[in-house]
Each structure stands twice: as structure tokens, then as C-alpha cells.
Write a protein that holds these residues in place. Structure first.
Motif, mmCIF file in Angstrom:
data_model
loop_
_atom_site.group_PDB
_atom_site.id
_atom_site.type_symbol
_atom_site.label_atom_id
_atom_site.label_comp_id
_atom_site.label_asym_id
_atom_site.label_seq_id
_atom_site.Cartn_x
_atom_site.Cartn_y
_atom_site.Cartn_z
ATOM 1 N N MET A 1 0.820 -1.200 0.000
ATOM 2 C CA MET A 1 0.000 0.000 0.000
ATOM 3 C C MET A 1 0.862 1.260 0.000
ATOM 4 O O MET A 1 0.494 2.262 -0.569
ATOM 5 N N THR A 2 2.036 1.225 0.600
ATOM 6 C CA THR A 2 2.849 2.425 0.749
ATOM 7 C C THR A 2 3.252 3.020 -0.594
ATOM 8 O O THR A 2 3.069 4.209 -0.820
ATOM 9 N N ALA A 3 3.800 2.226 -1.505
ATOM 10 C CA ALA A 3 4.227 2.752 -2.805
ATOM 11 C C ALA A 3 3.039 3.274 -3.593
ATOM 12 O O ALA A 3 3.113 4.337 -4.221
ATOM 13 N N THR A 4 1.935 2.551 -3.551
ATOM 14 C CA THR A 4 0.732 2.978 -4.259
ATOM 15 C C THR A 4 0.194 4.271 -3.669
ATOM 16 O O THR A 4 -0.161 5.189 -4.405
ATOM 17 N N ALA A 5 0.131 4.364 -2.348
ATOM 18 C CA ALA A 5 -0.353 5.569 -1.683
ATOM 19 C C ALA A 5 0.564 6.745 -1.987
ATOM 20 O O ALA A 5 0.099 7.851 -2.292
ATOM 21 N N ASP A 6 1.863 6.530 -1.921
ATOM 22 C CA ASP A 6 2.831 7.591 -2.191
ATOM 23 C C ASP A 6 2.602 8.178 -3.582
ATOM 24 O O ASP A 6 2.490 9.404 -3.734
ATOM 25 N N ALA B 1 2.502 6.404 4.672
ATOM 26 C CA ALA B 1 1.187 5.773 4.691
ATOM 27 C C ALA B 1 1.072 4.838 5.890
ATOM 28 O O ALA B 1 2.029 4.137 6.237
ATOM 29 N N SER B 2 -0.090 4.854 6.511
ATOM 30 C CA SER B 2 -0.344 3.952 7.632
ATOM 31 C C SER B 2 -0.486 2.523 7.110
ATOM 32 O O SER B 2 -1.182 2.287 6.122
ATOM 33 N N ILE C 1 -2.104 0.282 8.749
ATOM 34 C CA ILE C 1 -3.312 -0.298 9.335
ATOM 35 C C ILE C 1 -4.596 0.461 9.008
ATOM 36 O O ILE C 1 -5.680 -0.066 9.224
ATOM 37 N N GLU C 2 -4.486 1.666 8.502
ATOM 38 C CA GLU C 2 -5.663 2.463 8.146
ATOM 39 C C GLU C 2 -5.428 3.108 6.784
ATOM 40 O O GLU C 2 -4.277 3.312 6.386
ATOM 41 N N PRO C 3 -6.488 3.502 6.080
ATOM 42 C CA PRO C 3 -6.322 4.145 4.766
ATOM 43 C C PRO C 3 -6.022 5.644 4.906
ATOM 44 O O PRO C 3 -6.748 6.502 4.394
ATOM 45 N N ILE C 4 -4.938 5.951 5.634
ATOM 46 C CA ILE C 4 -4.550 7.334 5.885
ATOM 47 C C ILE C 4 -3.052 7.490 5.625
ATOM 48 O O ILE C 4 -2.306 6.509 5.644
ATOM 49 N N ALA C 5 -2.652 8.730 5.379
ATOM 50 C CA ALA C 5 -1.237 9.014 5.138
ATOM 51 C C ALA C 5 -0.947 10.447 5.551
ATOM 52 O O ALA C 5 -1.844 11.290 5.613
ATOM 53 N N MET C 6 0.338 10.708 5.815
ATOM 54 C CA MET C 6 0.785 12.043 6.180
ATOM 55 C C MET C 6 1.825 12.508 5.169
ATOM 56 O O MET C 6 2.762 11.769 4.856
ATOM 57 N N GLU C 7 1.621 13.696 4.663
ATOM 58 C CA GLU C 7 2.534 14.325 3.706
ATOM 59 C C GLU C 7 3.254 15.473 4.416
ATOM 60 O O GLU C 7 2.623 16.251 5.128
ATOM 61 N N HIS C 8 4.549 15.563 4.221
ATOM 62 C CA HIS C 8 5.336 16.674 4.756
ATOM 63 C C HIS C 8 6.066 17.307 3.578
ATOM 64 O O HIS C 8 6.559 16.593 2.701
#
Length: 127
Positions: free
Chosen positions: A1-6, A78-79, A81-88
């Protein structure tokens, strides 16, 4: 999920930047959660809700000397465990290509119905 979310979030951020540059409210709306919250950089004004944020952008787009804002992500986490992510990242505001303000930001994203939308953004003015 991380690469896709990114990748998805970076593409959504690029779309948001294009919409700001073009003054396109219709393109901004779908990128915002209904209850999105933005805390601005200089005066820490709180703009709560999609409708309020779109009204704020509409005022910005109508300004005689319009500031064009650009956000540049440095990292997206990207989390698992949840469908959330933080962008900085870093932001800047320019008038006629001349940078007038800049700083750092963080944005929280959530995947809703397969699309990533902004739930919250907070900005820090550094220059």
C-alpha cells in the motif's frame, strides 16, 4: 500500500497545484474531504469544511495581485493499518513568479472510495 499511496498522493498534490495555478475551483473540490481543515501559515486562521475552503480559494483567485501557491512534498508516510497518510513538504506563494512567502507544511490524507483526499493541512510561514 505504501508505494501505491505515495504515488497516488503525489499525483493528487500535483493536480491540486495545477488547479491553484489555473484558478480551477472545480478541480480542487474533489481533492478535499467534506470536513477538511486548513490552518494557514501566517495568521493561523482555521478554514473548516470543503465549502469554506472553496470560498477562500475563490477570494484568492479574484485578487488583483493573485498569489499562486505551490506545495512540494518531501515525504509521504502511509499507515499500514488504516487508509490514511501524512505528507510533509515545503510550500511557497508567488505573485507574477516572484516568491512572496514560503515555509513548511503537513497534510493528512485519507483514501475514500479509492481516491485520496485531504483531511487536514497545517502551514508554517518561514520566509
Amino acid at each position: 500500500m505504501t508505494a501505491t499511496a505515495d504515488l497516488a498522493i503525489r499525483m493528487a498534490r500535483a493536480a491540486f497545484n495545477r488547479a491553484l495555478a489555473e484558478g480551477d475551483l472545480h478541480a480542487i473540490g474533489p481533492l478535499l474531504a467534506m470536513d477538511v481543515v486548513m490552518v494557514t501559515g501566517t495568521d493561523s486562521a482555521v478554514i473548516a469544511g470543503r465549502k469554506a475552503q472553496l470560498m477562500a480559494w475563490k477570494r484568492e483567485f479574484a485578487a488583483t495581485e493573485r498569489m499562486v501557491y505551490t506545495r512540494t512534498p518531501d515525504s509521504i508516510v502511509a499507515s499500514p493499518i488504516e487508509p490514511i497518510a501524512m505528507e510533509h513538504g515545503r510550500w511557497q506563494g508567488a505573485v507574477d513568479g516572484m516568491v512572496q512567502a514560503s515555509g513548511s507544511y503537513s497534510a493528512k490524507w485519507r483514501a475514500i472510495g479509492g481516491e485520496w483526499v485531504i483531511e487536514a493541512e497545517i502551514y508554517l510561514t518561514l520566509a
